[in-house]
Design an enzyme around this catalytic site. Structure first.
Site: not given
Ligand code: SDX
Length: 433
Positions: A308, A366
Site C-alpha cells: 500500500h 483487497d
Molecule cells: C487500494 O491509495 C489507496 O488508499 C488505495 C486503496 C483505497 O482504499 O482507495 O487503499 C485501495 O488500491 C489498495 C491497493 C490494492 N493494490 C494491490 O493490492 C496491487 C498490489 N500492490 C502493488 O501494486 C503496490 O503495493 C501498490 C500499487 C498498492 C503500492 O505501490 P507503491 O506505493 O507505488 O509502491 P511501489 O510500487 O513503489 O513498490 C515499492 C517496492 C517495489 O520494489 P523495489 O522496486 O523497491 O524493489 O515494493 C514492491 C515493488 O516492486 N512491491 C511489491 C508489491 N507491492 C510493492 N512486490 C510484490 N508484490 C506486491 N504486491
C-alpha cells in the site's frame, strides 16, 4: 532547508525564498509551496504524488505507520463494530454522526431515490452479456448526467445535495442491474422496506420465481464491507473525482471517472485479481513458487492484495476483514475455506520474508475482501463494482468538500519536460527515404 515555527527557507539559484510551514490537525507538517513557481520560477517534481498534499480536507485521516484510519475522527474499528453503512454515509457527507431524527430523515431520503429512470435500463442492452460489470457501471453512471437536469447546477446547494443523495441511493440498483444483466436474469426493483445492504443483496440474488428471504448475517457482512471501503483520503480514484470536479464537470460524470480509475488492478481491481491469484496458487505448497515470482524484478507478477502506498505496518481494514472472513465462512460457506487457508498461510509466510518486511508490504483491504464476497455468492467480476458502490459516498463527499472550498482552482499539474524543442519542419519529400 531551514525551518522556523512558521516558515521554511529555500535557497534557489543564489536567492533565499520563504514558504509557510503549517501544521495539520494530524499527520505530517506541510510546506505551502503554491507560490514557488511564481516566486522562484521552479517546479517541484513528485511522480505519483508520494510527498504531495493535493488539497486540505476534514473527511478521512490515515496514519500509515500506525495503521490508523478515521472517518471524520471516528476510528474504522469503532464504526465497523457499532455503526452501519448509511450512518457512515451521513457522517462522511455532513461531518458528524446523525441524531436519531436526522438518521430517520436521511434513510427516508435515500430510500426514495433508489429507483432508476426506466429509460436508463436501455443502456444495459447496448452491452454484450459478457461485458465486465465495471465497464457497464462506468457507462451507466456517466449516463446519469443526461437524466438529472435538476441537479447539475453545482453552485446551488439544493442541487448539490440531491445529486449526492441520488448517487448514494442509485449505485446499489445500478450495480445489481449490471450483475443481473451479465447472468441473463431479470432486474429486481429496490424494496423500500429493506435496509440498504439487504436491499442490495435482494436486487442481486432474488429471482421473481422464488420467495426471497434476507439473511441478517449476510446483510451485516455486506454492510461491514461497504463501511470499510467508504472513503480513503486522496487515493487515485478520489483524486480523479476531485480533478474532474475541479473543472466544474457534471457530478455524475465525475463519479464515472472515479469508477474508471478504481478499475485498475493496482487500485480497486486488486480484490478480483487477488482471488484469482489465490485460486491459481490453489494449495499452500505452491506458495513459495509464487513468492519467488513476486520478488523477481524481471517478473511482472505481484502479490495482489499486498502492499500500500500509505500503510507501512498494516491496513486496519484488512484486520477487520480477516475477522469477518472467519465469521462469514463459518456461517455461510465452507467451499471457500481452503482458499481462506491459502490466504492466511500466504500472509504468514510473506510476513516472515525479508523482501516483504524490508519493503513494508502487508495485506491491504483487497486481500480478504474477495474471499468474503465470493462466500456471499458474488462472482469475482462483481468485487470491484461493489468497491465502487461503497466508495461512491467517499467520492461524492470529497467532491462536495472541494466544490464549496472558496480556494477551489482547476487542478492543472505541470511537468518536467524532457522532449525535443525548436525543431525545423522538413517537408516529407526532403526527409530521408
Ligand atoms: C487500494 O491509495 C489507496 O488508499 C488505495 C486503496 C483505497 O482504499 O482507495 O487503499 C485501495 O488500491 C489498495 C491497493 C490494492 N493494490 C494491490 O493490492 C496491487 C498490489 N500492490 C502493488 O501494486 C503496490 O503495493 C501498490 C500499487 C498498492 C503500492 O505501490 P507503491 O506505493 O507505488 O509502491 P511501489 O510500487 O513503489 O513498490 C515499492 C517496492 C517495489 O520494489 P523495489 O522496486 O523497491 O524493489 O515494493 C514492491 C515493488 O516492486 N512491491 C511489491 C508489491 N507491492 C510493492 N512486490 C510484490 N508484490 C506486491 N504486491
Amino acid at each position: 532547508m531551514k525551518k522556523d515555527n512558521r516558515f521554511v527557507s529555500m535557497d534557489i539559484n543564489g536567492k533565499t525564498y520563504k514558504f509557510p510551514f503549517t501544521s495539520p490537525t494530524a499527520g505530517p507538517n506541510v510546506i505551502d509551496i503554491r507560490n514557488l513557481y511564481k516566486e522562484a520560477d521552479v517546479f517541484t517534481y513528485d511522480p505519483g504524488f508520494t510527498s504531495t498534499a493535493s488539497c486540505q480536507s476534514d473527511i478521512t485521516f490515515i496514519d500509515g505507520e500506525k495503521g490508523i484510519l478515521q472517518y471524520r475522527g471516528y476510528s474504522i474499528e469503532d464504526l465497523a463494530e457499532h455503526s452501519h453503512f448509511l450512518e457512515v454515509c451521513f457522517l462522511l457527507l455532513y461531518g458528524d454522526l446523525p441524531t436519531y431524527d436526522e438518521m430517520v430523515r436521511f434513510e427516508e431520503l435515500v430510500t426514495m431515490h433508489t429507483m432508476v429512470h426506466e429509460q436508463l435500463i436501455n443502456f444495459y442492452r447496448g452491452f454484450r452479456r459478457d461485458a465486465h460489470p465495471m465497464a457497464i457501471i462506468t457507462g451507466v453512471v456517466g449516463a446519469l448526467s443526461a437524466f438529472y437536469h435538476d441537479s447539475i447546477d453545482i453552485n446551488d446547494p439544493q442541487q448539490r445535495e440531491i445529486a449526492c443523495i441520488r448517487m448514494i441511493a442509485k449505485l446499489p440498483t445500478i450495480t445489481a442491474m449490471a450483475h443481473k444483466y451479465s447472468i441473463g436474469q431479470p432486474y429486481i426493483y429496490p424494496s423500500n422496506d429493506l435496509d440498504y445492504s439487504s436491499n442490495f443483496l435482494k436486487m442481486c440474488f432474488s429471482v421473481p420465481a422464488e420467495k426471497y428471504e434476507s439473511n441478517e448475517i449476510i446483510s451485516t457482512a455486506m454492510d461491514r464491507i461497504f463501511m470499510l471501503h467508504a472513503d480513503h483520503e486522496q487515493n487515485a480514484s478520489t483524486s480523479t473525482v476531485r480533478l474532474a470536479g475541479s473543472s466544474g464537470a457534471n457530478p455524475f460524470a465525475c463519479i464515472a471517472a472515479g469508477i474508471a480509475c478504481l478499475w485498475g488492478p493496482a487500485h480497486g481491481g486488486a480484490n478480483e485479481a487477488c482471488l484469482m491469484m489465490l485460486h491459481e496458487i490453489g494449495t499452500p505448497d505452491k506458495i513459495p513458487e509464487y513468492l519467488k515470482r513476486a520478488k523477481d524484478r524481471n517478473d511482472p507478477f505481484r502479490l495482489m492484495g499486498f502492499g500500500h502506498r500509505v500503510y507501512k505496518n498494516f491496513d486496519p481494514r484488512a484486520h477487520v476483514m480477516k475477522k469477518s472472513a472467519d465469521a462469514v465462512l463459518d456461517l455461510v460457506d465452507s467451499k471457500n475455506k481452503p482458499i481462506l487457508n491459502v490466504a492466511k498461510e500466504l500472509e504468514r509466510i510473506a510476513l516472515e520474508d525479508d523482501y516483504f518486511r524490508d519493503r513494508k508490504l502487508y495485506p491491504n483491504v483487497d486481500f480478504y475482501s474477495g474471499i468474503i464476497l465470493n462466500a456471499l455468492g458474488f462472482p469475482t467480476s462483481m468485487f470491484t463494482p461493489i468497491f465502487a458502490l461503497s466508495r461512491t459516498v467517499g467520492w461524492i463527499s470529497q467532491w462536495k468538500e472541494m466544490i464549496v472550498d472558496p480556494t477551489l482552482k482547476i487542478g492543472r499539474p505541470r511537468q518536467k519536460y524532457m522532449g525535443k524543442v525548436n525543431l525545423e519542419y522538413i517537408p516529407v519529400e526532403d526527409r530521408p527515404k
